[in-house]
Write an enzyme that holds these catalytic residues in place. Sequence first.
Site, PDB file in Angstrom:
ATOM      1  N   HIS A 372       0.858  -1.258   0.039  1.00 54.10           N
ATOM      2  CA  HIS A 372      -0.040   0.154  -0.186  1.00 54.10           C
ATOM      3  C   HIS A 372       0.761   1.265   0.029  1.00 54.10           C
ATOM      4  O   HIS A 372       0.254   2.321   0.039  1.00 54.10           O
ATOM      5  CB  HIS A 372      -0.864   0.016   1.333  1.00 54.10           C
ATOM      6  N   LYS A 563      -9.359  13.655   3.553  1.00 53.26           N
ATOM      7  CA  LYS A 563      -8.594  12.425   3.704  1.00 53.26           C
ATOM      8  C   LYS A 563      -7.677  12.767   4.991  1.00 53.26           C
ATOM      9  O   LYS A 563      -7.974  13.817   5.535  1.00 53.26           O
ATOM     10  CB  LYS A 563      -7.893  12.471   2.434  1.00 53.26           C
ATOM     11  N   ARG A 564      -6.789  11.675   5.340  1.00 54.44           N
ATOM     12  CA  ARG A 564      -5.938  11.878   6.528  1.00 54.44           C
ATOM     13  C   ARG A 564      -5.050  13.236   5.937  1.00 54.44           C
ATOM     14  O   ARG A 564      -4.600  13.487   4.741  1.00 54.44           O
ATOM     15  CB  ARG A 564      -5.156  10.685   6.702  1.00 54.44           C
ATOM     16  N   LYS A 569       0.018  14.421   0.807  1.00 51.19           N
ATOM     17  CA  LYS A 569      -1.492  14.639   0.271  1.00 51.19           C
ATOM     18  C   LYS A 569      -1.846  16.192  -0.149  1.00 51.19           C
ATOM     19  O   LYS A 569      -2.649  16.707  -0.902  1.00 51.19           O
ATOM     20  CB  LYS A 569      -2.392  14.213   1.231  1.00 51.19           C
ATOM     21  N   THR A 671      -8.995   6.029  -2.602  1.00 54.59           N
ATOM     22  CA  THR A 671     -10.168   5.583  -2.893  1.00 54.59           C
ATOM     23  C   THR A 671     -11.325   6.758  -2.803  1.00 54.59           C
ATOM     24  O   THR A 671     -12.415   6.503  -3.278  1.00 54.59           O
ATOM     25  CB  THR A 671     -10.590   4.407  -2.030  1.00 54.59           C
ATOM     26  N   LYS A 675     -14.662   7.652  -4.713  1.00 52.83           N
ATOM     27  CA  LYS A 675     -16.121   7.809  -4.127  1.00 52.83           C
ATOM     28  C   LYS A 675     -16.758   9.375  -4.673  1.00 52.83           C
ATOM     29  O   LYS A 675     -17.919   9.265  -5.203  1.00 52.83           O
ATOM     30  CB  LYS A 675     -16.157   7.960  -2.446  1.00 52.83           C
TER      31      LYS A 675
HETATM   32  C1  LIG Z   1     -12.420   6.914   1.459  1.00 53.56           C
HETATM   33  C2  LIG Z   1     -11.830   7.084   2.912  1.00 53.56           C
HETATM   34  C3  LIG Z   1     -10.836   7.671   3.097  1.00 53.56           C
HETATM   35  C4  LIG Z   1      -9.559   7.536   2.032  1.00 53.56           C
HETATM   36  O1  LIG Z   1      -9.581   8.777   1.318  1.00 53.56           O
HETATM   37  P1  LIG Z   1      -8.342   9.044   0.229  1.00 53.56           P
HETATM   38  O2  LIG Z   1      -8.849  10.506  -0.307  1.00 53.56           O
HETATM   39  O3  LIG Z   1      -8.130   8.028  -0.532  1.00 53.56           O
HETATM   40  O4  LIG Z   1      -7.172   9.192   1.247  1.00 53.56           O
HETATM   41  C5  LIG Z   1     -10.314   7.926   4.359  1.00 53.56           C
HETATM   42  N1  LIG Z   1     -11.122   8.195   5.364  1.00 53.56           N
HETATM   43  C6  LIG Z   1     -12.481   7.698   5.234  1.00 53.56           C
HETATM   44  C7  LIG Z   1     -13.196   7.810   6.473  1.00 53.56           C
HETATM   45  C8  LIG Z   1     -13.006   7.341   3.904  1.00 53.56           C
HETATM   46  O5  LIG Z   1     -14.192   6.992   3.887  1.00 53.56           O
END
Ligand SMILES: *Cc1c(COP(=O)(O)O)cnc(C)c1O
Length: 832
Positions: A372, A563-564, A569, A671, A675
Amino acid sequence: MSDVNAVDFDAKARAASGQATESAFEDAVLSNLICRQARYPDIATQQDWYMALAYSVRDRMLARWAASTKVYAAKDVKVACYLSAEFLIGPQLGNNLLNLDMEAEAREAMRALGHDLDSLLAIEEEPGLGNGGLGRLAACYLDSLATLQIPAIGYGIRYEFGIFDQEIRDGWQVETTDKWLQKGNPWEIVRPDVSFYVSFAGHTESETDADGRLRVRWIPRRQVKGVACDMPMQGYRVDSCNILRLWKSEAVESFDFQDFNAGEYYEAVEEKVVSETLSKVLYPNDEPEAGKRLRLAQQYFFVSCSLQDMLRMMDAKGTSIDQFADLFAAQLNDTHPSVAVAELMRLLIDERLLSWDAAWDITRRTFAYTNHTLLPEALETWGLPLFQSLLPRPLEIIYEINRRFLDDVRRQYPGDDERVKRMSLIDETGDRKVRMANLATVGSHAVNGVAALHSDLLKQTVLRDFAAMFPEHFLNVTNGVTPRRFLMLSNSRLARLLDKTIGDGWRTDLARLDALAAHADDTAFQDAWRAIRRDNKTALAARIRNSTGIDVDPGALFDIQVKRIHEYKRQHLNALYIISLYRRLCRNPDLDTAPRCFIFGGKAAPGYAMAKLIIRLINGIAEVVNNDASLKGRMKVVFYPDFNVKNGHWIYPAADLSEQISTAGKEASGTGNMKFMINGALTIGTLDGANVEIREEAGAENFFLFGLTAQQVDELKRAGYRPAEYAQGNDELRDALDQIAQGRFSRGDKEMFRPLVDNLLQHDPFLVLADFADYVACQDRVSEAWRDARQWTRMSIMNSARSGKFSSDRAIREYCERIWTTHPVRIDLAQS
Ligand SMILES: *Cc1c(COP(=O)(O)O)cnc(C)c1O
């Protein structure tokens, strides 16, 4: 027989409740309220009704779980075991109602009982058993596995405290304990009878057995008991119901104090406390791993319990040990469970008395490893002294795996000592360490990255020597997300429009969204599309007002980065752009620009000072911008606190623009980007992770691309990157950095953001300044495109239409066919 009893039982409960009911499901809820929650309607709280409803839904799943388990017990059924230290499953009630196709029935029953289903859904506490993307991926995969009717088990840890809750005070992140179990977890079934012992510390002894073979005995200093806690994972509109099996640690035996003198008694109490501490808390990401003995103990604990459980099931099937790899496929979700390679060897050799070669063959056929990350600081290693003291026997086995493996390397590459050093499972440079990625790779028959670009880079960088030696082991499986949770459940209005327009086949075959493309220019369809997006934005605006007090205009462009929080990022790149836009508006109050609402969300690791400073910066900018009346509402900045799955349900469907702006080569897949796309957001992004494939699918004309490529990033760094030169050469950038340094966003405090500004000007490890100019130019193109609402809507529709590839159903099919060789098994509740 049991059915008759159930009806009788429910009828008695109904009588006791003094309430007349109209449906069997209503009866079930009342029965659970009284018999499990021990409350009667007059005094029941919302929480009691939530619990009663959840138990009633769970009962329906358990009937399906029983039918599934019975079928899976057959000798010829292969089970996919997904080993993951994290499962970020999100709230369960709504999803379970959806997958059981009974939302309307439940809504009606609760209405008849005087309760609103949406209010009950809203009070559910989510199990935060993950940090972010990796844990959420595991959860999406469980949904797809059950929906595709693949026999599967998710194996992980039942953390008593999951990822911390985030609050914002004075603009800073404050962490509070996640007490998700405080009010009980109605989805959990504890199984005291499914429990295993796990050894720690101590020493090993060897002896020659009666057959003249060398046998090793591990004399542990302590043992911990792992108890299975199961949660049902129901497939969508099928009878398959799998389980997520999470291990809780307990003391082996309660101590008998008559046997102890006083000193020993307290030692025994201490042992008990330590044992129960093992599964207490989830470790946040992005913290230095060094010395986290408890973390390594957690990993070994859950892996050992899971493998022992698989062996138990094999025995129950009545098959022999040499068929183990034909009955189970075990996927290692990152290196966190990779000690499983050594543990399966130990179980096979020490406990099942197999020869090394037979055990190694089974082990390699069983495991596959998903990588990952390419970030060197995130590649897991454990110092030898720590490993040795905690897991002496597994370490011996790792040494032996390594000895044999390096012999193979030397045979294949005679005289290449450097290669041998690089490939060794033990890092001998400096403090000696076990390299978990090397262990996972050597012990697996398949290694995959999580997006095409990432899988390529993996073969060129961190696992290059392994890819050269075993090219056939390396493959790509691009991540996916479940369209049930992230479209049907969280964007039900859009889901209904899709059903009406193209039929409902997309729910389990997301590629069918492609049929939307034919409607992209249809005015009536566009209007319906826009109305739904507007409703979603209004709903998010209400939540923003509630949690932050900030008023945002649903008519503005919702530009979202959730995101984190991490330097790679690049939330700070986004922040720098916001500052430059703000300056433009201040200098030119009549500038004709699209109103924008910038929304951020995400947690920073508690020990990651720079990430916490970025949160403070965003809130500092928000304070200034949101209180500047001269802007006339053309700009708003929001930091939405406590980003988690539940909040994500409101956020993803409300985005016009999805920010995917990581430094190229650093985000393995992402991911969140998927979404957003499925829900019709346009992406502004770099060529990183799955963005590359998102752009391929959407078409370049429906994607806002900017920034250096992974190769250019590499070249620039090699040539000697000097970030300050970028600031000198760009007025807007220099000005934005000056503003921060002068305390404009810290109420005059010039010290607060100094570490951030200095770091950007002197090091800028993630090339924020190098990408700034192109990012701003790209954002200008976004603003220009937003002016043409029809064209924007067309692009939005095209993004959804072309998002079919990013379903986790597609990803799971690939794992099944290319890695696990597992097959669907039809479960029929009526036949069981
Ligand atoms: C999908 C998701 C992530 C991943 O987000 P990225 O933009 O891919 O880093 C992190 N936290 C939550 C709660 C999510 O639903």
